[in-house]
Scaffold this active site. Structure first.
Site, PDB file in Angstrom:
ATOM      1  N   GLY A  73       1.263  -1.404  -0.191  1.00 18.33           N
ATOM      2  CA  GLY A  73      -0.371   0.139  -0.206  1.00 18.33           C
ATOM      3  C   GLY A  73       0.866   1.191  -0.099  1.00 18.33           C
ATOM      4  N   ILE A 130       2.291   3.123   2.032  1.00 18.75           N
ATOM      5  CA  ILE A 130       3.451   3.205   3.060  1.00 18.75           C
ATOM      6  C   ILE A 130       4.419   2.349   2.707  1.00 18.75           C
ATOM      7  CG2 ILE A 130       3.781   2.803   5.772  1.00 18.75           C
ATOM      8  CD1 ILE A 130       1.229   3.076   6.602  1.00 18.75           C
ATOM      9  N   ARG A 171      -2.128  -9.098  -2.643  1.00 17.05           N
ATOM     10  CA  ARG A 171      -3.098 -10.793  -2.287  1.00 17.05           C
ATOM     11  C   ARG A 171      -3.128 -10.862  -3.813  1.00 17.05           C
ATOM     12  NH1 ARG A 171      -6.791  -5.717  -0.640  1.00 17.05           N
ATOM     13  NH2 ARG A 171      -7.250  -6.681   1.007  1.00 17.05           N
ATOM     14  N   ARG A 188       0.905  -3.740  13.476  1.00 16.67           N
ATOM     15  CA  ARG A 188       0.101  -4.215  13.773  1.00 16.67           C
ATOM     16  C   ARG A 188       0.579  -5.722  14.482  1.00 16.67           C
ATOM     17  NH1 ARG A 188      -1.548   0.255  13.833  1.00 16.67           N
ATOM     18  NH2 ARG A 188      -3.561   0.561  14.045  1.00 16.67           N
ATOM     19  N   GLU A 225      -0.350  -4.899  23.336  1.00 20.90           N
ATOM     20  CA  GLU A 225       0.398  -3.374  24.114  1.00 20.90           C
ATOM     21  C   GLU A 225      -0.229  -2.572  25.061  1.00 20.90           C
ATOM     22  OE1 GLU A 225       0.335  -1.081  20.583  1.00 20.90           O
ATOM     23  OE2 GLU A 225       1.468  -1.910  19.367  1.00 20.90           O
ATOM     24  N   HIS A 230       5.912   1.961  19.436  1.00 25.16           N
ATOM     25  CA  HIS A 230       3.889   2.202  18.853  1.00 25.16           C
ATOM     26  C   HIS A 230       4.581   3.764  18.398  1.00 25.16           C
ATOM     27  CE1 HIS A 230       0.032   1.047  16.864  1.00 25.16           C
ATOM     28  NE2 HIS A 230       0.173   1.750  16.250  1.00 25.16           N
ATOM     29  N   GLY A 263       5.342   4.878  14.939  1.00 26.10           N
ATOM     30  CA  GLY A 263       5.340   4.588  13.905  1.00 26.10           C
ATOM     31  C   GLY A 263       4.968   6.538  12.959  1.00 26.10           C
TER      32      GLY A 263
HETATM   33  C1  GLV Z   1      -1.634   4.204  13.626  1.00 25.75           C
HETATM   34  O1  GLV Z   1      -1.298   2.820  13.883  1.00 25.75           O
HETATM   35  C2  GLV Z   1      -2.101   4.075  12.179  1.00 25.75           C
HETATM   36  O2  GLV Z   1      -2.604   3.439  12.259  1.00 25.75           O
HETATM   37  O3  GLV Z   1      -2.205   4.864  12.103  1.00 25.75           O
HETATM   38  C1  GLV Z   2      -1.537   1.110   4.228  1.00 24.84           C
HETATM   39  O1  GLV Z   2      -2.213   1.725   4.827  1.00 24.84           O
HETATM   40  C2  GLV Z   2      -0.601   0.845   3.871  1.00 24.84           C
HETATM   41  O2  GLV Z   2      -0.339   1.932   3.120  1.00 24.84           O
HETATM   42  O3  GLV Z   2       0.308   0.140   3.585  1.00 24.84           O
END
Ligand code: GLV
Ligand code: GLV
Length: 305
Positions: free
Chosen positions: A154, A156, A176, A223, A252, A270, A272
């Site tokens: 995705g 990120i 997928r 996660r 967590e 956590h 990020g």
């Molecule tokens: C952080 O973990 C988020 O999902 O924004």
């Molecule tokens: C999740 O939202 C990603 O962008 O990988």
């Protein structure tokens, strides 16, 4: 209209929310218990929630039939029972895009801290242990020419891939359509960027870990439950993989105690999306989603149709 915010958020977002109605912010400096959450949301038209809040049908019912939107201040929304809320006519929104770069940066920070033993070196100096430079001292692994495997291509995942390419890495993906098994076999670093769903829970289990190279590193900034944390500790203790960088955990704020003992594990709590700029953008985006729905318009970031 009553807007309930379950944890302190940047002031800029509160300013926007106060223009819409009465804003109530939890003053507890911790996640609310399920009971406190149900009490806090009574009468709310909007809930601004955090990833540690479990928002389900019971919470929506405790809010009442006037509840119209739950704006999660996170990109992930595995903490929300979306079907239960949609069934009650409640819109659910998240905060994508604004945290992509911050999360990719932290992913790379963990990757570098792990492969170049930065956290371990810092601990060594703080322990005031004797040391001297020599050619074999605290050697890490180079990244150039190595393969990064991205699970979950995705926004990120793609942002992490761009950074990896700048470091001279080759990038392979699994999503997928591309099988995870091929990726696990070839990757020198495996980085997880899929959302947590029933399908991705324990995606990295004992079997997946044993499919990885003995020299490979695992990074998780998505996660915690995507990884079987106990199986990960087993694999690290058996030297089945070379190390792990973890920003998220299965339970967590708890961390599997065996991981805390290992020098080839780098841990962050956590973080990020944890920059001043990004957290402000996230809270503002959540406020914008609340405003759109309460004003009768289309939400900016609905997580469902
Ligand atoms: C952080 O973990 C988020 O999902 O924004
Ligand atoms: C999740 O939202 C990603 O962008 O990988």
């Amino acid at each position: 209209m009553r807007i309930v915010v379950t944890r302190r958020v940047p002031e800029a977002a509160l300013v926007e929310l106060r223009a819409l109605g009465e804003v109530v912010v939890s003053d507890a400096d911790r996640p609310l218990t399920q009971e406190e959450l149900q009490e806090a949301v009574a009468g709310a038209s909007a809930i601004v929630s955090m990833l540690h809040d479990r928002i389900d049908g019971a919470v929506a019912d405790a809010a009442g039939p006037q509840l119209r939107v739950v704006a999660n201040v996170a990109v992930g929304y595995d903490n929300i029972d979306v079907p239960a809320l949609v069934e009650r006519g409640v819109v659910v929104t998240n905060t994508p895009d604004v945290l992509t770069d911050a999360t990719a940066d932290l992913t790379f920070g963990l990757l570098l801290a792990l492969t170049r033993r930065i956290a371990e070196g810092d601990r060594l100096l703080r322990a005031r242990k004797p040391w001297s430079f020599h050619l074999g001292f605290m050697l890490g692994s180079g990244l150039q020419g190595k393969t990064l495997g991205i699970i979950g291509p995705g926004q990120i995942g793609k942002a992490v891939a761009r950074r990896a390419e700048a470091f001279g890495m080759r990038v392979v993906y699994s999503g997928r359509s591309q099988p995870k098994e091929d990726l696990l076999r070839v990757a020198d670093v495996v980085s997880l960027h899929c959302p947590l769903t029933p399908e991705t829970r324990h995606l990295i289990d004992a079997k997946a870990l044993s499919a990885m190279k003995h020299t490979a590193f695992l990074i998780n900034t998505t996660r915690g439950p995507v990884v079987d944390e106990s199986a990960l500790a087993d694999a690290l203790l058996a030297n089945e993989i070379a190390g792990a960088g973890l920003d998220v955990f299965e339970r967590e704020p708890e961390v599997e105690p065996r991981l805390l003992e290992l020098n080839n594990v780098v841990l962050t709590p956590h973080l990020g999306s944890a920059t001043v700029e990004t957290r402000t953008e996230m809270a503002l985006l959540a406020a914008r989603n609340v405003a759109a729905v309460l004003n009768g318009g289309e939400p900016v970031n609905p997580v469902h149709r």
